[in-house]
Design a protein around this motif. Structure first.
Motif, mmCIF file in Angstrom:
data_model
loop_
_atom_site.group_PDB
_atom_site.id
_atom_site.type_symbol
_atom_site.label_atom_id
_atom_site.label_comp_id
_atom_site.label_asym_id
_atom_site.label_seq_id
_atom_site.Cartn_x
_atom_site.Cartn_y
_atom_site.Cartn_z
ATOM 1 N N LEU A 411 0.854 -1.192 0.000
ATOM 2 C CA LEU A 411 0.000 0.000 0.000
ATOM 3 C C LEU A 411 0.891 1.242 0.000
ATOM 4 O O LEU A 411 1.081 1.893 1.025
ATOM 5 C CB LEU A 411 -0.927 -0.018 1.218
ATOM 6 N N SER A 412 1.457 1.539 -1.149
ATOM 7 C CA SER A 412 2.437 2.617 -1.239
ATOM 8 C C SER A 412 1.797 4.000 -1.236
ATOM 9 O O SER A 412 2.437 4.986 -0.885
ATOM 10 C CB SER A 412 3.274 2.454 -2.513
ATOM 11 N N LEU A 413 0.525 4.114 -1.636
ATOM 12 C CA LEU A 413 -0.148 5.409 -1.706
ATOM 13 C C LEU A 413 -1.223 5.470 -0.627
ATOM 14 O O LEU A 413 -1.967 4.502 -0.431
ATOM 15 C CB LEU A 413 -0.793 5.617 -3.086
ATOM 16 N N ARG A 414 -1.300 6.592 0.052
ATOM 17 C CA ARG A 414 -2.347 6.782 1.051
ATOM 18 C C ARG A 414 -3.214 7.964 0.655
ATOM 19 O O ARG A 414 -2.716 9.045 0.316
ATOM 20 C CB ARG A 414 -1.751 7.020 2.443
ATOM 21 N N ILE A 415 -4.523 7.765 0.693
ATOM 22 C CA ILE A 415 -5.494 8.818 0.408
ATOM 23 C C ILE A 415 -6.340 9.023 1.663
ATOM 24 O O ILE A 415 -6.908 8.066 2.204
ATOM 25 C CB ILE A 415 -6.396 8.439 -0.785
ATOM 26 N N ASP A 416 -6.403 10.249 2.135
ATOM 27 C CA ASP A 416 -7.154 10.572 3.346
ATOM 28 C C ASP A 416 -8.508 11.164 2.978
ATOM 29 O O ASP A 416 -8.597 12.077 2.150
ATOM 30 C CB ASP A 416 -6.379 11.558 4.218
ATOM 31 N N VAL A 417 -9.546 10.641 3.605
ATOM 32 C CA VAL A 417 -10.895 11.193 3.459
ATOM 33 C C VAL A 417 -11.158 12.058 4.683
ATOM 34 O O VAL A 417 -11.183 11.547 5.809
ATOM 35 C CB VAL A 417 -11.942 10.070 3.353
ATOM 36 N N PRO A 418 -11.339 13.355 4.504
ATOM 37 C CA PRO A 418 -11.449 14.233 5.670
ATOM 38 C C PRO A 418 -12.830 14.189 6.305
ATOM 39 O O PRO A 418 -13.808 13.729 5.695
ATOM 40 C CB PRO A 418 -11.176 15.620 5.073
ATOM 41 N N LEU A 419 -12.905 14.676 7.533
ATOM 42 C CA LEU A 419 -14.191 14.888 8.181
ATOM 43 C C LEU A 419 -14.851 16.089 7.516
ATOM 44 O O LEU A 419 -14.220 17.133 7.362
ATOM 45 C CB LEU A 419 -13.981 15.150 9.677
ATOM 46 N N PRO A 420 -16.109 15.991 7.081
ATOM 47 C CA PRO A 420 -16.727 17.114 6.362
ATOM 48 C C PRO A 420 -16.956 18.316 7.265
ATOM 49 O O PRO A 420 -17.369 18.170 8.416
ATOM 50 C CB PRO A 420 -18.051 16.521 5.862
ATOM 51 N N ASP A 421 -16.678 19.507 6.718
ATOM 52 C CA ASP A 421 -17.001 20.728 7.449
ATOM 53 C C ASP A 421 -18.445 21.114 7.157
ATOM 54 O O ASP A 421 -19.192 20.384 6.487
ATOM 55 C CB ASP A 421 -16.029 21.847 7.071
ATOM 56 N N ALA A 422 -18.867 22.281 7.647
ATOM 57 C CA ALA A 422 -20.270 22.675 7.506
ATOM 58 C C ALA A 422 -20.676 22.800 6.042
ATOM 59 O O ALA A 422 -21.788 22.412 5.654
ATOM 60 C CB ALA A 422 -20.519 23.990 8.242
ATOM 61 N N ALA A 423 -19.778 23.341 5.201
ATOM 62 C CA ALA A 423 -20.112 23.506 3.787
ATOM 63 C C ALA A 423 -20.302 22.154 3.102
ATOM 64 O O ALA A 423 -21.248 21.963 2.314
ATOM 65 C CB ALA A 423 -19.018 24.314 3.086
ATOM 66 N N LEU A 424 -19.423 21.193 3.401
ATOM 67 C CA LEU A 424 -19.561 19.868 2.792
ATOM 68 C C LEU A 424 -20.785 19.132 3.332
ATOM 69 O O LEU A 424 -21.453 18.396 2.592
ATOM 70 C CB LEU A 424 -18.302 19.051 3.039
ATOM 71 N N ARG A 425 -21.077 19.316 4.605
ATOM 72 C CA ARG A 425 -22.292 18.692 5.147
ATOM 73 C C ARG A 425 -23.531 19.250 4.455
ATOM 74 O O ARG A 425 -24.501 18.535 4.224
ATOM 75 C CB ARG A 425 -22.367 18.896 6.664
ATOM 76 N N ARG A 426 -23.483 20.541 4.128
ATOM 77 C CA ARG A 426 -24.603 21.149 3.393
ATOM 78 C C ARG A 426 -24.756 20.490 2.022
ATOM 79 O O ARG A 426 -25.878 20.185 1.580
ATOM 80 C CB ARG A 426 -24.353 22.650 3.238
ATOM 81 N N GLU A 427 -23.658 20.247 1.341
ATOM 82 C CA GLU A 427 -23.709 19.558 0.043
ATOM 83 C C GLU A 427 -24.260 18.142 0.190
ATOM 84 O O GLU A 427 -25.091 17.690 -0.605
ATOM 85 C CB GLU A 427 -22.315 19.504 -0.577
ATOM 86 N N GLN A 428 -23.778 17.432 1.194
ATOM 87 C CA GLN A 428 -24.228 16.056 1.395
ATOM 88 C C GLN A 428 -25.710 16.003 1.729
ATOM 89 O O GLN A 428 -26.437 15.128 1.248
ATOM 90 C CB GLN A 428 -23.391 15.394 2.494
ATOM 91 N N LEU A 429 -26.168 16.936 2.546
ATOM 92 C CA LEU A 429 -27.596 16.983 2.869
ATOM 93 C C LEU A 429 -28.430 17.276 1.633
ATOM 94 O O LEU A 429 -29.537 16.747 1.472
ATOM 95 C CB LEU A 429 -27.845 18.034 3.953
#
Length: 773
Positions: A411-429
């Motif tokens: 697993l040579s590459l690591r990709i991090d999925v961040p915790l969503p902020d308020a703006a991203l939570r608005r998009e997800q909602l």
């Protein structure tokens, strides 16, 4: 001669330890009379016949009672006080168990996860069962599996997993079937597991030959990860069709596109470029005399959409997904696990452009005790990568993964999925509520602002809970809608996955409910609420927000109440810890507790961490006589507050009566840099506190709170609140039908409630505050 049988009286047992876990408790003498031992199955006959696992009741309990919870009494068809016949039951491992449940649960809970939730329970056809694991009497071999089930169910189902009930549609045998890791468990008309014994082919053959079980279904967990998607929570996922063998999967359900994954577009682009290059443009690599290793580790909070990201990217580049759930493989014997891994490896290599998706990979390759299966696992992944296929592993705890997995050929590459902020939570909602009929008063911006720490799965659970409440309210309406009140009510029961282990109950108070202390409230607003609410403003001005605040002052002057009011703002998650709670006599455990506390805080950010009685947790180093435990705890605190790993959107608030006992290194800039003195209330402040405490108390016209406050010299805020409470009790003592609290009642209370402030301590703290400036 048959088994001995006794008739007992059913008694509803409300103990949380047993609740909905299939446990009944009997007096030790009854156990002896029936020849039972704790953990044995027992046959129960009321209006219906069912079975349970027996545990001993207290020796002081009545020997004529059978203690059971509401779920067990419902399965028996009797009420509290009804008669139940009890006898020993043979231990018979279940060959298969089929269940039915709510569509939203069927869609997200895989058969393997379902089997772990039922592990160690005895089930009966027609019974209702819960998803709560049987962790009252687990053996050593299943204890870790139960913990895996608990964590995974919390991630997939959300906060409602503890109250979800399922119906046992079929069980073999029909009564008292003990669920083991060899039991075939599945959903009615849906996917199901294979037993763990034998080869893949043997298991598939046995499954196909089981009467009524249907055709073999893959042990694929990716189809059940819809709760982790940011925008692909389809109700029809439960009925999606599947075909294939082993771990190979062909899905006929809808797979989320990258555009349906708000907040993951940059991660999707990075993964797409890598897979597209490795699968479709290897000739370019050949001309450059180089190669690409398609081994990727995707890390991020549980429920943030890691598996949905991999599936969406794989569909975009035209690759098939082979999915493994690591905890399921880890639960097998070493030989069975190795055989399963090697069979899957061969399938992936032979399947052309293919991606092996391994979820919760730390279960197969733990950092602390990697075993022989971990070695086989690494070898299989290396073979897949060398053959040109892709391996993508997901984890929500990268620190628990064996560092050897990050080798260049794995697993040579690591990709991090961040915790969503308020703006991203608005998009997800926005995506999650697209098919939902929303009322005009719904403000998704406000919902996004009130859901700190929520990931996609939590937001999906929130939308689902709001829809359920709307349905209950509008059962007869032809055009029901979800209102803002439904979201507000749902927010009271749905909590972020990262806060599942927290049992903190917050009072509904804000800073407006705190009497006086205007300057202190302003300082706390600037030091605590502003960094959590307006992080973009600090970034725009190019300054780091304050990392922490220390509240100090005399006892009873409102330090803890101030923090409760800060938490009541609803703009941050709250982790509250008494100083001594983190201390342990075991070497290393105290530091581990500190690290775990801040790890949870980072996962649930924005977070307010409250350390009460901080002087007990972080005294001046070099003076303790505890073998160096507190010195190591202070070092761990310093590292977390101002270490290499960033502490973003986390504010620490400490409280103490003795600031001089705290290690000075904690109080320098960059750590608990703001020291806020909470002084004892003066006459005006005492009057304001009395008014706040008496807001709901019917006072007679002869009660003058202003004059009373001026007369309470030496009273703390707690003393003032106690005075109002005692006055109300005095009115009750006089007459239980009293309608008001009079001045006479207040005078009676004055004789009982004495001032608690120590003048010498107040003077010392005031001098300390003046010295600190």
């Amino acid at each position: 001669m048959g088994e001995p049988e006794l008739t007992l009286t059913a008694s509803l047992r409300a103990a949380a330890l047993d609740a909905r876990r299939g446990i009944v408790r009997l007096h030790p003498e009854v156990l002896t009379a029936l020849g039972l031992r704790p953990g044995d199955p027992v046959r129960l006959t009321g209006r219906r016949v069912t079975a349970g696992i027996v545990a001993p009741a207290e020796s002081t309990a009545s020997s004529a009672l059978l203690h059971a919870d509401d779920l067990m009494l419902g399965n028996l068809g009797v009420r509290d006080g009804g008669q139940v016949r009890v006898s020993a039951a043979p231990t018979v491992a279940a060959a298969r168990v089929l269940l039915a449940g709510p569509a939203e649960v069927v869609a997200v809970v895989s058969p393997e996860m379902l089997r772990l939730a039922l592990l160690g329970k005895v089930v009966t056809t027609g019974d209702d069962v819960s998803l709560l694991p049987q962790d009252v009497l687990p053996d050593a071999a299943t204890r870790s599996l139960v913990e895996v089930a608990r964590r995974s169910l919390s991630t997939r189902v959300g906060y409602a997993w503890t109250s979800t009930l399922l119906r046992v549609v079929a069980a073999e045998p029909e009564v008292g079937a003990l669920v083991t890791m060899d039991t075939t468990v599945g959903w009615e008309h849906g996917a199901r597991t294979h037993g763990v014994a034998g080869s893949l082919a043997g298991r598939a053959a046995s499954l196909a030959g089981a009467g009524g079980m249907g055709s073999p279904s893959p042990t694929d967990t990716s189809r059940f990860d819809t709760a982790g998607r940011a925008g692909d929570i389809d109700a029809d996922a439960a009925s999606a069709g599947w075909s294939g063998s082993g771990s190979t999967v062909e899905a006929t359900e809808h797979v989320a596109s990258v555009d349906e994954l708000p907040g993951l577009r940059s991660q999707a682009e990075e993964l797409t470029e890598l897979l597209d290059l490795g699968f479709h443009h290897r000739e370019v690599l050949g001309r450059l005399s180089t190669t690409v290793a398609l081994g990727v580790l995707v890390s991020g909070p549980a429920g943030s959409g890691k598996s949905a990201l991999v599936r969406a990217v794989a569909a975009q580049v035209g690759a098939r997904v082979h999915a493994l759930w690591a905890p399921e493989i880890a639960a097998l014997s070493n030989s069975s696990a190795a055989a399963r891994l090697r069979a899957t490896t061969a399938e992936v290599i032979a399947d052309g452009p293919a991606v092996l998706l391994v979820t919760d990979v730390e279960a197969l390759a733990p950092a602390d005790t990697p075993g022989p299966v971990a070695t086989v696992f690494r070898q299989c992944l290396a073979q897949i990568v060398q053959a040109g296929a892709a391996v993508v592993c997901t984890t929500s705890r990268p620190e628990a993964l064996d560092p050897a997995m990050r080798a260049p050929d794995l697993l040579s590459l690591r990709i991090d999925v961040p915790l969503p902020d308020a703006a991203l939570r608005r998009e997800q909602l926005t995506v999650l509520t697209r098919p939902v009929p929303l009322a005009d008063d719904v403000r998704l911006d406000e919902v996004a602002g009130r859901t700190p720490g929520f990931v996609a799965a939590d937001l999906a659970a929130l939308v689902r809970e709001a829809g359920i409440r709307a349905a209950l309210r509008q059962k007869s309406d032809e055009n029901p809608t979800v209102r803002m009140a439904d979201f507000t009510a749902a927010l009271e029961v749905v909590r972020p996955t990262s806060m599942a282990a927290s049992t903190l109950e917050l009072a509904r108070v804000t800073l407006d409910d705190v009497g006086d202390l205007v300057e202190v409230k302003q300082q706390l607003t600037e030091s605590v609420l502003w960094p959590l609410t307006y992080p973009d403003t600090f970034a725009r001005l190019g300054v780091q927000p304050p990392r922490g605040v220390l509240l100090y002052g005399p006892p009873g002057c409102g330090k803890t109440y101030l923090v409760t009011a800060l938490a009541g703002s609803g703009r941050a998650n709250v982790l509250s810890v008494k100083g001594a709670e983190l201390l342990s006599k075991w070497v290393g455990e105290s530091e581990r507790a500190v690290r775990e506390l801040f790890r949870r805080a980072r996962e649930a950010a924005p977070t307010l961490v409250f350390l009460d009685e901080l002087d007990a947790l972080a005294p001046v180093r070099g003076q303790a006589t505890d073998g160096g435990t507190t010195d190591r705890v202070v070092a761990a605190l310093l590292t977390e507050l101002d270490g290499v790993e960033a502490l973003r959107n986390v504010v620490v608030v400490g409280a103490t009566n003795r600031p001089d006992l705290i290690d000075p290194a904690l109080l320098r800039p960059g750590r608990l840099e703001r020291l806020v003195y909470v002084p004892p209330p003066d006459a005006e402040a005492r009057a304001a506190i009395l008014r706040a405490a008496a807001r709901n108390v019917p006072l007679a016209e002869d009660v003058d709170l202003g004059a009373l406050g001026a007369d309470l010299d030496g009273f703390s805020a707690a003393d003032c609140a106690a005075l109002v409470r005692e006055a109300a009790l005095a009115a009750m003592r006089e007459s239980l039908t009293a309608a008001t609290v009079t001045a006479a009642h207040v005078e009676t209370a004055r004789a009982r409630v004495r001032p608690s402030l120590d003048p010498a301590q107040v003077a010392w703290l005031a001098a300390y505050a003046e010295q600190r400036g």
